[in-house]
Design a protein around this motif. Sequence first.
Motif, short mmCIF file in Angstrom:
data_model
loop_
_atom_site.label_atom_id
_atom_site.label_comp_id
_atom_site.label_asym_id
_atom_site.label_seq_id
_atom_site.Cartn_x
_atom_site.Cartn_y
_atom_site.Cartn_z
N TYR A 14 20.34 6.99 -20.95
CA TYR A 14 21.26 6.91 -19.81
C TYR A 14 22.67 6.70 -20.33
O TYR A 14 22.89 5.90 -21.24
CB TYR A 14 20.86 5.70 -18.95
CG TYR A 14 21.35 5.75 -17.52
CD1 TYR A 14 20.76 6.61 -16.60
CD2 TYR A 14 22.38 4.93 -17.09
CE1 TYR A 14 21.19 6.66 -15.28
CE2 TYR A 14 22.83 4.96 -15.77
CZ TYR A 14 22.23 5.83 -14.87
OH TYR A 14 22.65 5.87 -13.58
N ARG A 15 23.62 7.43 -19.76
CA ARG A 15 25.01 7.15 -20.15
C ARG A 15 25.64 6.26 -19.08
O ARG A 15 25.46 6.48 -17.89
CB ARG A 15 25.81 8.45 -20.35
CG ARG A 15 25.96 9.31 -19.13
CD ARG A 15 26.97 10.43 -19.33
NE ARG A 15 26.64 11.60 -18.54
CZ ARG A 15 26.80 11.72 -17.22
NH1 ARG A 15 27.29 10.71 -16.53
NH2 ARG A 15 26.47 12.82 -16.60
N TYR A 16 26.36 5.26 -19.56
CA TYR A 16 26.90 4.26 -18.63
C TYR A 16 28.09 4.80 -17.85
O TYR A 16 28.33 4.43 -16.71
CB TYR A 16 27.31 2.99 -19.37
CG TYR A 16 26.13 2.22 -19.93
CD1 TYR A 16 24.84 2.45 -19.47
CD2 TYR A 16 26.33 1.26 -20.91
CE1 TYR A 16 23.76 1.74 -19.98
CE2 TYR A 16 25.26 0.52 -21.42
CZ TYR A 16 23.98 0.78 -20.95
OH TYR A 16 22.93 0.07 -21.45
N ARG A 17 28.85 5.65 -18.50
CA ARG A 17 30.05 6.15 -17.83
C ARG A 17 29.77 7.51 -17.21
O ARG A 17 28.69 8.06 -17.36
CB ARG A 17 31.20 6.25 -18.82
CG ARG A 17 31.63 4.89 -19.35
CD ARG A 17 32.97 4.95 -20.02
NE ARG A 17 33.35 3.63 -20.51
CZ ARG A 17 33.88 2.67 -19.76
NH1 ARG A 17 34.13 2.88 -18.48
NH2 ARG A 17 34.18 1.50 -20.28
N TYR A 42 27.99 9.57 -8.05
CA TYR A 42 26.72 10.15 -7.63
C TYR A 42 25.51 9.30 -8.02
O TYR A 42 24.38 9.69 -7.82
CB TYR A 42 26.58 11.56 -8.25
CG TYR A 42 26.98 11.62 -9.71
CD1 TYR A 42 26.10 11.25 -10.71
CD2 TYR A 42 28.28 12.01 -10.07
CE1 TYR A 42 26.47 11.27 -12.03
CE2 TYR A 42 28.66 12.03 -11.39
CZ TYR A 42 27.76 11.67 -12.37
OH TYR A 42 28.15 11.68 -13.69
N ARG A 43 25.77 8.13 -8.64
CA ARG A 43 24.64 7.32 -9.07
C ARG A 43 24.68 5.97 -8.36
O ARG A 43 25.76 5.40 -8.12
CB ARG A 43 24.67 7.10 -10.59
CG ARG A 43 24.70 8.42 -11.35
CD ARG A 43 24.46 8.26 -12.81
NE ARG A 43 25.49 7.48 -13.47
CZ ARG A 43 25.63 7.45 -14.81
NH1 ARG A 43 24.82 8.16 -15.56
NH2 ARG A 43 26.58 6.72 -15.34
N SER A 44 23.54 5.43 -8.05
CA SER A 44 23.51 4.17 -7.31
C SER A 44 23.71 2.99 -8.27
O SER A 44 23.38 3.07 -9.45
CB SER A 44 22.18 4.01 -6.58
OG SER A 44 21.13 3.79 -7.53
N GLU A 93 22.05 2.09 -12.00
CA GLU A 93 22.86 1.71 -13.17
C GLU A 93 22.43 0.35 -13.71
O GLU A 93 22.34 0.14 -14.92
CB GLU A 93 24.34 1.71 -12.81
CG GLU A 93 24.88 3.10 -12.57
CD GLU A 93 26.37 3.13 -12.25
OE1 GLU A 93 26.95 4.22 -12.31
OE2 GLU A 93 26.96 2.06 -11.95
N ARG A 94 22.14 -0.57 -12.79
CA ARG A 94 21.73 -1.92 -13.20
C ARG A 94 20.39 -1.86 -13.93
O ARG A 94 20.20 -2.49 -14.98
CB ARG A 94 21.62 -2.82 -11.97
CG ARG A 94 21.84 -4.31 -12.30
CD ARG A 94 21.80 -5.21 -11.05
NE ARG A 94 22.55 -4.69 -9.93
CZ ARG A 94 22.01 -4.32 -8.75
NH1 ARG A 94 20.70 -4.40 -8.54
NH2 ARG A 94 22.77 -3.87 -7.76
N MET A 95 19.50 -1.05 -13.41
CA MET A 95 18.17 -0.92 -14.02
C MET A 95 18.30 -0.47 -15.49
O MET A 95 17.65 -1.01 -16.37
CB MET A 95 17.36 0.11 -13.22
CG MET A 95 15.91 0.18 -13.57
SD MET A 95 15.16 1.56 -12.65
CE MET A 95 15.45 2.92 -13.76
N ARG A 146 18.18 -2.39 -19.83
CA ARG A 146 17.48 -1.90 -21.03
C ARG A 146 18.50 -1.35 -22.04
O ARG A 146 18.31 -0.32 -22.65
CB ARG A 146 16.48 -0.81 -20.65
CG ARG A 146 15.44 -1.30 -19.62
CD ARG A 146 14.16 -0.48 -19.65
NE ARG A 146 13.44 -0.65 -20.89
CZ ARG A 146 13.36 0.28 -21.86
NH1 ARG A 146 13.96 1.42 -21.71
NH2 ARG A 146 12.69 0.05 -22.96
N ASP A 147 19.57 -2.08 -22.19
CA ASP A 147 20.63 -1.66 -23.11
C ASP A 147 20.12 -1.68 -24.56
O ASP A 147 19.53 -2.66 -25.00
CB ASP A 147 21.82 -2.62 -22.98
CG ASP A 147 22.97 -2.19 -23.86
OD1 ASP A 147 23.87 -1.51 -23.34
OD2 ASP A 147 22.95 -2.51 -25.07
#
Lengths: 330, 326
Positions: free
Chosen positions: A237-240, A250-252, A256-258, A262-263
């Motif tokens: 997943y890309r954060y930005r 376009y993302r909830s 993003e939190r989910m 899992r960083d």
Amino acid sequence: MNVADKKRLLREMLYARRFEERCYEAYVERKIGGFLHLYPGQEACCHGVLEAARPGQDYVITGYRDHVHAIKCGADPKEVMAELYAKETGSSKGRGGSMHIFDTGHHFMGGYALVGGPFPLAAGMAKAIKMKGGDEIAICFLGDAANNQGTFHESLNMAKLWELPVLYVCENNLYGIGTRIDRSTAVIEQYKRVSGYNIPSAQEDGQDIEKVFKAAKKAVDYVRSGNGPYFLELMTYRYRGHSMSDSNAYRSKKEERMWSERDPIIMLRDRLIKAGEISKDDYKAMDTEILDNIENEVIAFAESSPEPRVDELEKYVLAENDPWVYGGGR
Amino acid sequence: MAQIMYWEALRRAHDEEMDRDPLVICMGEDIGVAGGTYKATKGLYDKYGAERVIDTPISENGYTGLGIGASFLGVRPIIEIMSVNFAWLAMDQLFNSAAKVRYMSGGQLTAPLVVRSAGGTAHQLGAQHSARMEKVFMGIAGLRVVTPSNPRQAYGLLKSAVRCDDPVYINEHELMYNMKGEVPDEEYFQPLEGSEIAREGSDVTLFGYNISVHWCLQAAQTLAKEHAINAEVVDLFALSPLDRSGIAASVRKTHRAVIVEEAEPAVGVGAEVMAIINEECFFELDAAPLRVSAANVPMPYNHGLEKAAIPNAGDVVAAVRKMLGK
């Protein structure tokens, strides 16, 4: 992967994160122009795979989200930042920009801005390796959305047909710019798409560097042993947003939190702390050291470097003084 | 000096370069086992094997990109794209990767590959097999474009193109592979820049390239015999970069220019040569330059319509007579 490796990888990934975050700031300050595609969130993919390979020897190629791959191959972060600052000291002498980082001395064969463009280039490098009889491999990192280009299918077909030593790594971050994968792609699980070409493949958690490393080791060994191509899909997943010009609307927040829970860096850090290998203070000190390095070495170098000379505008278009242009005799 | 056919000249160049350097390979559709649509690689599969004479799938963009990637590591691919109409599909890799990689890497990487392709109108091949695309390739910085008008040039240009560090596009012609001509017995390297005077003259310069050189030569004969006009014919075998000084030198001598192209006129070789004449030697002109070009239509199937769509020697004669008022 031993403890020393894990500690080094924690530092490398944190360095990559801070480097990219500093790029963001420099872009906002208008020190960096053009398009800027940042990597935070996906660090375990690049670092896990290349840790299992031979960075600097294996030939690596990717798309436009390329700063971190170049650095992991051995490119000097100072030269990468100077390239973003469009300076003569940049890795491409200020002619390339963020999307076109190259360091051929470390076999980082470039960032390319046409989605899917590197697929056949990677197969071609593998063809050259095979002809020359070396035991290097070609590694191509691209995103999931690139798999909808014709080059994906044409390259997989040829790579398998001629059993070329190429590893295709799909960093599946679920979005092609702003379009979610299920809205653009009929078969969502990318590793399944290569079965039509008889290419072995696997899907792995791209946030856990230890898992990435293990899956990549298997993939790299397979390719290096002369078995032909392999396809590894890493879920990430890309954060930005896609680039700095992407509002990322376009993302909830929930999604993003989910993913941020899992960083890849935090997961490895917490694992090392839990195992008693590092302390929270060690991590903080590492972070401070990295931030200082980026500011005092990397940014300072980019800031103080000269611009390319305007009278060298046409340099590098064609080879200089190539005798064969003149019939070889002169 | 032997008389050989255009395809034999290409085949000889392939063979000599592959024999000299094990990193020279050739790739394309049907070029190996089948020996090539135009026989330019005939017999090479048996001599050099499947690793170096590669029959590709019908994936023009893919195999062109693969050749470019191989060239990054020192391999010297000669890619045959069966028809320029199919080369449209390879433009992404050729333009975006091969032509730009030296520049965007600050000189670190180069793509020393050769792409050969057959263009032009042949025998009623219709709209999608009759394209003349040299003008498109000419507009791309970082790509060299050459176009041989005879077997000697076909041999010598391929020899030089394989060794040059730049990507080179060689524009050939469907109708010319069986043309005979003299080729030196010893190795010969045609420069990738410049032009040749195919016929000396004093009254008007006819600029041609590839097949249109032959229309110009035919027209020059008629002009001399029937109209007492002594035409010079300049062969623009290098289309990118064009030979600015050679073009200007001939116009300074004849003071008149007609550019003959098989392609449609817009954004083409004729337009570019006219611009060069304007920029280099406008005040040397005794008449406004003219273009003899194709009609701006997708190529028709009907033979009569096809003939009407492309110029011929008669059109060149008519243009010169109009210019000179004879």
